[in-house]
Design an enzyme around this catalytic site. Structure first.
Site, PDB file in Angstrom:
ATOM      1  N   TYR A   2       0.835  -1.213   0.000  1.00 27.86           N
ATOM      2  CA  TYR A   2       0.000   0.000   0.000  1.00 27.86           C
ATOM      3  C   TYR A   2       0.865   1.256   0.000  1.00 27.86           C
ATOM      4  O   TYR A   2       0.644   2.174   0.791  1.00 27.86           O
ATOM      5  CB  TYR A   2      -0.917   0.027   1.229  1.00 27.86           C
ATOM      6  CG  TYR A   2      -1.699  -1.231   1.469  1.00 27.86           C
ATOM      7  CD1 TYR A   2      -2.582  -1.720   0.496  1.00 27.86           C
ATOM      8  CD2 TYR A   2      -1.578  -1.948   2.652  1.00 27.86           C
ATOM      9  CE1 TYR A   2      -3.314  -2.879   0.706  1.00 27.86           C
ATOM     10  CE2 TYR A   2      -2.315  -3.112   2.864  1.00 27.86           C
ATOM     11  CZ  TYR A   2      -3.173  -3.565   1.887  1.00 27.86           C
ATOM     12  OH  TYR A   2      -3.904  -4.708   2.104  1.00 27.86           O
TER      13      TYR A   2
ATOM     14  N   TYR B 164     -14.512  -5.292   3.497  1.00 30.37           N
ATOM     15  CA  TYR B 164     -13.150  -5.650   3.089  1.00 30.37           C
ATOM     16  C   TYR B 164     -12.965  -7.140   3.358  1.00 30.37           C
ATOM     17  O   TYR B 164     -13.173  -7.593   4.484  1.00 30.37           O
ATOM     18  CB  TYR B 164     -12.090  -4.855   3.864  1.00 30.37           C
ATOM     19  CG  TYR B 164     -10.698  -5.327   3.524  1.00 30.37           C
ATOM     20  CD1 TYR B 164     -10.102  -4.945   2.331  1.00 30.37           C
ATOM     21  CD2 TYR B 164     -10.011  -6.209   4.355  1.00 30.37           C
ATOM     22  CE1 TYR B 164      -8.840  -5.425   1.982  1.00 30.37           C
ATOM     23  CE2 TYR B 164      -8.757  -6.684   4.012  1.00 30.37           C
ATOM     24  CZ  TYR B 164      -8.176  -6.295   2.831  1.00 30.37           C
ATOM     25  OH  TYR B 164      -6.936  -6.772   2.487  1.00 30.37           O
TER      26      TYR B 164
ATOM     27  N   ASP C 157     -16.875 -13.594   7.773  1.00 30.86           N
ATOM     28  CA  ASP C 157     -15.449 -13.300   7.661  1.00 30.86           C
ATOM     29  C   ASP C 157     -15.019 -12.693   8.995  1.00 30.86           C
ATOM     30  O   ASP C 157     -15.235 -11.508   9.240  1.00 30.86           O
ATOM     31  CB  ASP C 157     -15.206 -12.336   6.497  1.00 30.86           C
ATOM     32  CG  ASP C 157     -13.743 -11.892   6.411  1.00 30.86           C
ATOM     33  OD1 ASP C 157     -12.967 -12.198   7.344  1.00 30.86           O
ATOM     34  OD2 ASP C 157     -13.384 -11.232   5.416  1.00 30.86           O
TER      35      ASP C 157
ATOM     36  N   LYS D 287      -5.505 -13.895  11.250  1.00 30.31           N
ATOM     37  CA  LYS D 287      -4.930 -12.815  12.065  1.00 30.31           C
ATOM     38  C   LYS D 287      -4.582 -13.277  13.483  1.00 30.31           C
ATOM     39  O   LYS D 287      -3.542 -13.873  13.684  1.00 30.31           O
ATOM     40  CB  LYS D 287      -5.859 -11.598  12.059  1.00 30.31           C
ATOM     41  CG  LYS D 287      -5.853 -10.876  10.701  1.00 30.31           C
ATOM     42  CD  LYS D 287      -6.288  -9.420  10.811  1.00 30.31           C
ATOM     43  CE  LYS D 287      -6.017  -8.657   9.528  1.00 30.31           C
ATOM     44  NZ  LYS D 287      -7.117  -8.660   8.560  1.00 30.31           N
TER      45      LYS D 287
HETATM   46  C1  LIG Z   1      -7.189  -8.901   7.154  1.00 31.76           C
HETATM   47  C2  LIG Z   1      -8.484  -9.308   6.608  1.00 31.76           C
HETATM   48  C3  LIG Z   1      -8.579 -10.147   5.478  1.00 31.76           C
HETATM   49  C4  LIG Z   1      -7.369 -10.616   4.707  1.00 31.76           C
HETATM   50  O1  LIG Z   1      -6.469 -11.341   5.475  1.00 31.76           O
HETATM   51  P1  LIG Z   1      -4.937 -11.473   4.994  1.00 31.76           P
HETATM   52  O2  LIG Z   1      -4.344 -12.400   5.991  1.00 31.76           O
HETATM   53  O3  LIG Z   1      -4.380 -10.095   5.047  1.00 31.76           O
HETATM   54  O4  LIG Z   1      -4.962 -12.016   3.619  1.00 31.76           O
HETATM   55  C5  LIG Z   1      -9.839 -10.507   5.050  1.00 31.76           C
HETATM   56  N1  LIG Z   1     -10.944 -10.095   5.682  1.00 31.76           N
HETATM   57  C6  LIG Z   1     -10.897  -9.292   6.773  1.00 31.76           C
HETATM   58  C7  LIG Z   1     -12.162  -8.899   7.452  1.00 31.76           C
HETATM   59  C8  LIG Z   1      -9.661  -8.860   7.256  1.00 31.76           C
HETATM   60  O5  LIG Z   1      -9.623  -8.041   8.312  1.00 31.76           O
END
Ligand SMILES: *Cc1c(COP(=O)(O)O)cnc(C)c1O
Length: 427
Positions: free
Chosen positions: A22, A150, A244, A273
């Site tokens: 970025y 996102y 997600d 994460k």
């Molecule tokens: C960080 C994130 C992703 C992508 O995860 P990466 O490990 O960076 O590929 C997808 N969805 C959400 C809600 C996120 O916060």
């Protein structure tokens, strides 16, 4: 505090060869060289120390270098850093899958491991499409996602992000076409979702949602009853509900998973994460019995055809098991709620700053939203001068610290957020 000094020698070659995320490489200020991390502190090469306000994109939920996780990594590294998962299994992956199945709501208990959050989202998309093909609904290939969503940076995941406001807007036309709707939190947006499902229901494979907090789309919160509504609509129209929880999972919002706040079980959930306590990359896509059941067959064609090279990496699985042990032993959810209470008090003075649009907190998330974030580089470097690592983006200045951050450190972050925002508003 120490003054910045000459960058270390290795950073000269970094400028030539290391392509940063970025980042406009030509104009961006030089990245800060990091020597080491400990707890909530980032130590720079020149000896300066920053209090980390964002837990490395909100994943270092126990702080950095937690000894329990480091021990697990070291022991696993000596035994077996990696082995392929095609045809082979190992205990760290088995233990992790069982732990996740125990922890997740309902019968979410079939765990597909992969290496990053975006890939976990891709896996969920493929799983949903194939689920429908194998339950005699092959036309279901499109997904519904929400404004400000996102879901990751790979192309499938990008097609689910907000098509206008996300950082992927310039790729539009080159992505899968999905249906984008406002979050169904009011009557009008609920009707829009209902109408869409009535009209296109038979071609829709699933609905993706970030439960209760949309993260990278601007740290926006919605009421948990959105999840209840979505669950009932998905059931009515035979559409899979896909949560997600890359950002919201593992205590960040004050409950273990965002869906827990509505007592809803999605059909598929994506985790990552904080899964390893932020120590090493790992993600998981977890399905219910019903979803898994559609792949259970005498026909080898019905197998799920996906398998990343580093799937189920033993180091990452060992770190994840250690992180989940910490959630059992230590009061992380109470700590997240305490962060919410403290930040609500300490960030409140920001409400009266001109150009501040909203101040909001939920669990381990504190947000100052402004009308428009200008002077971004200057703003970021002001925080560094204050001894804080924080990376405002979009229209928000936000903190997502380690859940076990000490009160004094949290106060330092909150005070700096208010003070620096106030200065920024006059630039
Ligand atoms: C960080 C994130 C992703 C992508 O995860 P990466 O490990 O960076 O590929 C997808 N969805 C959400 C809600 C996120 O916060």
């Amino acid at each position: 505090m120490l003054q910045p000094s000459r960058p270390p020698e290795w950073q000269e070659s970094a400028a030539d060869h290391l392509w940063m995320p970025y980042c406009q490489m030509k104009t961006a200020p030089s990245p800060l060289p990091v020597e080491s991390t400990q707890g909530v502190r980032i130590r720079l090469s020149d000896g300066r120390e920053l209090i980390d306000a964002m837990a490395s994109w909100w994943c270092a939920c126990h702080g950095y270098n937690h000894p329990h996780i480091v021990d697990a990594l070291v022991q696993q590294a000596q035994r077996m850093p990696h082995v392929m998962m095609g045809g082979l299994q190992h205990q760290p992956a088995a233990d992790l899958a069982r732990r996740l199945a125990d922890l997740l709501p309902g019968d979410l208990s079939h765990v597909f491991l992969c290496d990053s959050g975006s890939v976990a989202v891709e896996v969920a998309m493929k799983m949903a499409m194939q689920f429908h093909r194998q339950t005699e609904q092959p036309r279901r290939k499109t997904f519904i996602a929400f404004d400000r969503a996102y879901h990751g940076d790979t192309t499938g995941a990008m097609s689910l992000c907000d098509p206008v406001r996300s950082m992927h807007a310039e790729f539009s036309g080159g992505l899968l076409e999905q249906i984008h709707l406002p979050i169904p939190e009011c009557d009008a947006s609920r009707s829009a979702l209902r109408d869409t499902l009535q009209r296109h229901g038979s071609t829709i494979a699933g609905v993706f949602i970030e439960p209760t907090v949309q993260g990278a789309g601007g740290m926006r919160f919605h009421d948990p009853d959105v999840l209840t509504f979505l669950r009932s609509q998905c059931d009515q129209h035979g559409v899979l509900m896909i949560a997600d929880e890359l950002a919201t999972g593992f205590g960040r919002t004050g409950v273990m998973f965002g869906v827990d706040s509505a007592d809803v079980t999605p059909d598929i959930i994506c985790l990552g994460k904080s899964l390893t306590g932020g120590a090493i990359g790992l993600a998981a896509t977890v399905a219910t019995d019903r979803v898994f059941g559609a792949f259970w067959s005498d026909d080898s064609q019905n197998a799920f055809m996906h398998g990343p090279t580093f799937m189920g990496n033993p180091l990452a699985c060992a770190a994840a098991c250690a992180s989940l042990e910490l959630f059992e032993r230590e009061p992380r959810l109470q700590q997240a709620k305490a962060i919410e209470d403290q930040l609500s008090t300490w960030l409140k003075p920001a409400e009266s700053i001109p150009r501040v649009v909203d101040v909001r907190c939920k669990g381990g998330i504190g947000v100052i939203q402004v009308d428009r974030l200008d002077h971004l580089d200057r703003l970021r470097s002001r925080f560094v001068e204050e001894g804080i690592w924080i990376r405002p983006f979009g229209d928000v200045i936000y903190t997502t610290p380690a859940l076990n951050i000490a009160s004094e450190d949290l106060k330092t972050i909150a005070d700096a957020m208010v003070r620096v925002t106030e200065q920024w508003s006059t630039w």
